[in-house]
Scaffold this active site. Structure first.
Site, short mmCIF file in Angstrom:
data_model
loop_
_atom_site.label_atom_id
_atom_site.label_comp_id
_atom_site.label_asym_id
_atom_site.label_seq_id
_atom_site.Cartn_x
_atom_site.Cartn_y
_atom_site.Cartn_z
N LYS A 89 -12.54 -1.71 6.81
CA LYS A 89 -11.72 -2.65 7.59
C LYS A 89 -11.98 -2.47 9.08
O LYS A 89 -12.42 -3.39 9.75
CB LYS A 89 -10.24 -2.44 7.28
CG LYS A 89 -9.95 -2.70 5.80
CD LYS A 89 -8.61 -2.17 5.38
CE LYS A 89 -8.49 -2.13 3.88
NZ LYS A 89 -8.56 -3.45 3.26
N ASP A 129 -1.83 7.02 5.79
CA ASP A 129 -2.88 6.11 5.36
C ASP A 129 -3.08 5.13 6.52
O ASP A 129 -2.23 4.28 6.78
CB ASP A 129 -2.44 5.37 4.08
CG ASP A 129 -3.46 4.31 3.66
OD1 ASP A 129 -4.48 4.14 4.37
OD2 ASP A 129 -3.24 3.66 2.62
N TRP A 133 0.82 -1.22 0.00
CA TRP A 133 0.00 0.00 0.00
C TRP A 133 0.84 1.26 0.00
O TRP A 133 0.47 2.26 -0.64
CB TRP A 133 -1.02 -0.03 1.15
CG TRP A 133 -2.05 -1.07 0.85
CD1 TRP A 133 -2.21 -2.27 1.48
CD2 TRP A 133 -3.01 -1.05 -0.23
NE1 TRP A 133 -3.22 -2.99 0.86
CE2 TRP A 133 -3.72 -2.26 -0.17
CE3 TRP A 133 -3.34 -0.13 -1.22
CZ2 TRP A 133 -4.74 -2.58 -1.07
CZ3 TRP A 133 -4.36 -0.44 -2.12
CH2 TRP A 133 -5.04 -1.65 -2.04
C1 PLP Z 1 -3.61 0.28 3.79
C2 PLP Z 1 -4.57 0.39 2.65
N1 PLP Z 1 -4.62 1.52 1.93
C3 PLP Z 1 -5.46 1.67 0.89
C4 PLP Z 1 -6.32 0.65 0.52
C5 PLP Z 1 -7.22 0.85 -0.67
O1 PLP Z 1 -8.51 1.05 -0.23
P1 PLP Z 1 -9.73 1.05 -1.27
O2 PLP Z 1 -9.87 -0.35 -1.79
O3 PLP Z 1 -10.91 1.49 -0.43
O4 PLP Z 1 -9.41 2.04 -2.33
C6 PLP Z 1 -6.31 -0.55 1.23
C7 PLP Z 1 -7.21 -1.65 0.83
O5 PLP Z 1 -7.05 -2.79 1.16
C8 PLP Z 1 -5.40 -0.68 2.32
O6 PLP Z 1 -5.34 -1.82 3.01
#
Ligand code: PLP
Length: 369
Positions: A202, A178, A108
């Protein structure tokens, strides 16, 4: 038809993820007629008094839980974590010559950095690729640029299972986090950050709502330069902080999750204690059977939210996942990027679920070891 507890499994999915049973029951009770309105939340006008109250109550609960200082706005947006990868550089980088620092600590962190070159220079302040993102940077190891627009980090890497317990010092450069797979799992000192964001599915709700907590000066930095939906300022300045139709039902669910955290769990410090206790149960079995299981993360970087580990071989991992399902332990297959097994033990996973998993892991290691 009513919800029956015995049809439910222990769901270790990384997200969308398990929800507290009492929240599901409240949703069920409200579904046909929300508080005497004669309609469900899904049918309420977003500009009507009842939904505006839901919106304000949800934002107020987020503020209370995280003790958010007055100079930060709470925006409830669409687009998930992914849209923030674009909105952040678009709003915070003011010209193509300016850089942003990114900590590449896992899938991520890397994904977040990928859109930066559209707006400015990407500075990789740390790259954990050589150790396959199994560890986090040591203090002093970061190559920070004091003129950067901001520093971005992923506080919990959902796929690689590494989590920061301390946050880096970035001086005058705003730190942006994030926190998608950990927001509301522990107290955070928001004043340390320029912005914190999380997709809700989550630890803080269901898919569709993205929580963005951002300091007012950073909102102004994008100003009117950034177009339409992508502008933090347009969202923050819109009537009732609704530039367009927001994700009404997901916002309502985030509000219920916050209420559950406040009234049933007893706040984020208590939530953190429970999460530490649950993670310990899983990591204890891993360590007890270290000749059989191999954890991905270095011990000091272990995530309280996502425990990632392997049995001696991929076929055995598959057997583990299949056999676990027969014990009502669901969604344990690791992400395709890494393989193996991943147990996501977010806020709503009860201690009994983790204890059932630990018992199964123990028996499995003895039977197959
Ligand atoms: C740490 C992290 N950031 C960003 C995301 C992306 O999120 P989204 O699928 O809502 O765009 C995720 C999704 O699993 C994640 O675990």
């Amino acid at each position: 038809m009513s919800t029956t507890v015995d049809t439910r499994v222990y769901n270790f999915s990384a997200g969308p993820a398990t929800l507290p049973l009492s929240v599901l029951e409240e949703i069920q009770a409200d579904l046909m007629s929300y508080r005497g309105t004669g309609m469900s939340v899904m049918e309420l006008s977003h500009r009507g008094k009842t939904f505006i109250e839901i919106m304000e109550d949800t934002a107020a609960r987020i503020r209370q839980l995280l003790s958010i200082p007055a100079e930060y706005e709470v925006l409830l947006l669409q687009g998930g974590g992914r849209l923030q990868n674009v909105m952040l550089p678009m709003n915070l980088i003011t010209g193509p010559g300016q850089s942003a620092d990114y900590l590449l600590t896992g899938f991520w962190g890397v994904s977040s950095s990928e859109d930066v070159p559209h707006f400015g220079r990407l500075n990789k302040a740390f790259d954990g690729k050589s150790c396959n993102y199994s560890r986090l940077p040591q203090p002093g190891e970061l190559k920070l640029d004091p003129t950067a627009a901001y520093v971005h980090m992923t506080s919990n890497e959902t796929i690689h299972g590494v989590q920061f317990q301390q946050f880096p010092e970035t001086g005058a450069v705003p730190l942006v986090v994030d926190a998608s797979s950990e927001l509301m799992s522990r107290p955070l000192d928001i004043s340390r950050f320029g912005a914190v964001y999380a997709c809700a599915q989550k630890t803080s709700g269901i898919a569709g709502c993205t929580i963005v907590i951002i300091r007012r000066d950073l909102i102004e930095r994008g100003g009117d330069r950034v177009p339409g939906y992508l502008s933090y300022k347009k969202h923050a300045d819109a009537a009732d902080k609704m530039l367009n139709t927001p994700p009404t039902f997901p916002i309502y669910v985030t509000g219920l999750i916050c209420k559950w955290l406040q009234e049933e769990v007893g706040g984020l410090a208590q939530m953190e204690r429970l999460n530490q206790e649950k993670a310990q149960v899983v990591y204890d079995v891993l360590d007890r059977h270290s000749g059989f299981y191999r954890g991905h993360a270095e011990r000091s970087a272990r995530s309280l939210m996502n425990a990632v580990f392997f049995t001696p071989n991929p076929q055995m991992d598959e057997t583990f996942v299949t056999e676990a399902r027969k014990h009502l332990l669901s969604d344990l297959r690791g992400h395709r990027v890494l393989g193996g097994i991943r147990a996501s033990i977010y806020n709503a996973m009860p201690l009994e679920g983790v204890q059932t998993l630990a018992q199964f892991m123990n028996d499995f290691a003895i039977r197959h070891g």
